[in-house]
Design an enzyme around this catalytic site. Structure first.
Site, short mmCIF file in Angstrom:
data_model
loop_
_atom_site.label_atom_id
_atom_site.label_comp_id
_atom_site.label_asym_id
_atom_site.label_seq_id
_atom_site.Cartn_x
_atom_site.Cartn_y
_atom_site.Cartn_z
N ASP A 61 -3.83 -13.92 -31.03
CA ASP A 61 -2.85 -12.95 -30.56
C ASP A 61 -3.24 -11.58 -31.10
O ASP A 61 -3.18 -11.33 -32.31
CB ASP A 61 -1.46 -13.35 -31.08
CG ASP A 61 -0.36 -12.45 -30.54
OD1 ASP A 61 -0.68 -11.39 -29.96
OD2 ASP A 61 0.82 -12.80 -30.72
N CYS A 93 -5.98 -0.57 -16.96
CA CYS A 93 -5.25 -0.59 -15.69
C CYS A 93 -3.99 0.26 -15.79
O CYS A 93 -3.16 0.25 -14.88
CB CYS A 93 -4.90 -2.02 -15.29
SG CYS A 93 -3.90 -2.90 -16.51
N CYS A 137 -2.65 -8.67 6.67
CA CYS A 137 -2.83 -7.66 5.62
C CYS A 137 -4.28 -7.21 5.62
O CYS A 137 -5.18 -8.01 5.34
CB CYS A 137 -2.44 -8.23 4.25
SG CYS A 137 -2.72 -7.10 2.89
N CYS A 192 0.85 -1.20 0.00
CA CYS A 192 0.00 0.00 0.00
C CYS A 192 0.88 1.25 0.00
O CYS A 192 1.97 1.24 0.57
CB CYS A 192 -0.91 0.02 1.23
SG CYS A 192 -2.12 -1.31 1.29
#
EC number: 2.1.1.190
Length: 435
Positions: free
Chosen positions: A346, A392, A167, A94
């Site tokens: 692909d 992302c 955690c 974190c």
């Protein structure tokens, strides 16, 4: 040549005198480091927040910037909070626990805005959920130090491993599994034979996969299996010569009322509640109808494809991993969806013939961090009405969006998706409309 005076020591073979100095923090980087300046040079300070005056130790020197670590906060930001985790300062898992959650979101939103500044976007929307105990998957290293068996994550900016007691971003079930596993490792003689462990929680329960660096005896394996049964977890062994574990157990999760099966080593979103919200938002933004033919790129096991198939006329999912395509096909069958087709291809290479034969009206893509630039030339030839891009990595999303804009699209909506609270990771969703 005379040495310059009144300046910080020049870098030489990455070795220089470490020094401590006071800094006024002006901003925050994308990876949660404070930004300060010293004699015109940028200093990135770990553990410092905007508006703070800190005493920091400069630990690395470069041509363009130096790096430092906070030693003492002299003037504290009103946004600073005491980290909930005792390991926060050392652990690299974190980065934001010292910052109140609303300001974490604000920092990520500002960073996304900076990444997208060339795209002429409007306001960035927010998609979020609870900020703790959300992670249903984790990979941890196991090692022995000073005769003590330890388990944990990598330290900040280091390959060292931080031994942790628990955690707090793991789901509550996995936190319990972690504590039990840590106790078991202390009692076991196998630690030197274990490379890492992976924890997983899904609708079938909790699982542990142990990656072995050396073989173990049948007795040791049996003892561990008995322990796993007592704790109530499923235990898998992955030998050094195995790239994929075998399992007869069904692993699955629910999204959009659908049952999604997957292999425990395949990719799934680690935040279950946010995955549900993300899929719901994707369906709302893309709004597929029975008139649409939707292309889902990097489709995995059908996380988006199957919800799309409930609404669209036809869906074609494309994924690079054949094993995930097999699960996607199984999931379509198990959920009685016959208007969706999956192929393995692909996506860094020319499009398969089956794609060229489709009159695609809408596209959803969820690529890896590297983005989808290699496929964009093919994508724009389909001339879909809408493209929904789930990312992302905002920098590759910005790059790919620039290409799409240059080829006839405009950004309609953008959202920050808080998949990883307490960390600096920012995920985004972008809807592009054809002009």
């Amino acid at each position: 040549m005379r040495k310059r005076t009144g300046r910080r020591p020049p870098q030489k073979n990455n070795k220089f005198p470490i020094y401590t100095k006071e800094f006024l923090v002006e901003g925050l980087t994308h990876d949660a480091k404070g930004v300060a300046r010293d004699e015109g040079k940028v200093i990135f300070i770990e553990g410092a927040l905007p508006g703070e005056r800190v005493e920091a130790q400069v630990v690395k020197q470069g041509r363009r910037f130096d790096e430092a670590k906070t030693k003492k906060v002299l003037i504290e930001s009103s946004s600073r909070v005491a980290p909930a985790c005792a390991h926060f300062v050392e652990c690299g898992g974190c980065q934001f626990q010292h910052l109140i959650y609303p300001d974490q979101v604000e920092a990520k939103t500002e960073w996304l805005s900076g990444q997208f500044r060339k795209l002429a976007i409007g306001d960035i929307e927010l998609l979020s959920d609870h900020s703790e105990a959300y992670r249903r998957r984790a990979r941890l290293s196991v090692f022995t130090k000073g005769g003590e068996h330890q388990i944990g994550f990598r330290a900040r900016s280091s390959k060292d491993i931080v031994n942790i007691a628990n955690c707090l971003v793991l789901t509550e079930s996995l936190q319990s599994v972690f504590v039990a596993l840590k106790e078991r490792l202390h009692e076991s003689s196998l630690t030197s034979r274990i490379g890492h462990v992976e924890l997983l929680e899904d609708e079938s329960g909790s699982s542990i996969t142990i990656r072995l660096s050396r073989e173990i005896s049948a007795t040791d394996e049996s003892d561990w299996m008995v322990w796993a049964s007592e704790v109530g977890v499923n235990l898998y062994w992955q030998r050094a010569d195995e790239s994929r574990i075998s399992t007869a157990r069904k692993h699955y999760y629910y999204v959009d009322g659908l049952n999604i099966q997957f292999h425990p080593q395949d990719f799934i979103q680690v935040n279950a509640s946010m995955n549900e919200k993300m899929v719901e938002q994707a369906m709302r933004w893309l709004a597929p109808t029975k008139e649409d033919i939707v292309l889902d790129l990097f489709c995995g096991s059908g996380n988006f494809s199957l919800p799309l198939a409930r609404r669209a006329g036809e869906v074609l999912g494309v994924e690079g991993l054949e094993t995930m395509v097999e699960f996607a096909r199984l999931n379509a069958q198990e959920n009685d969806l016959d208007n969706v087709q999956f192929i393995a291809a692909d996506l860094t290479k020319p499009a398969p013939k089956v794609l060229k034969s489709k009159k695609v009206t809408k596209v959803l893509l969820d690529p890896p961090r590297s983005g989808a630039f290699e496929f964009l030339e093919t994508l724009v030839k389909f001339k879909p009405e809408q493209i929904l891009y789930v990312s992302c990595n905002a920098s590759t999303l910005a790059r790919d969006a620039e290409y799409l804009i240059a080829n006839g699209y405009v950004v309609s909506r953008v959202s920050l998706m808080e998949m990883f609270p307490q960390t600096a990771h920012a995920e985004a969703m972008m809807l592009l409309q054809r002009k």
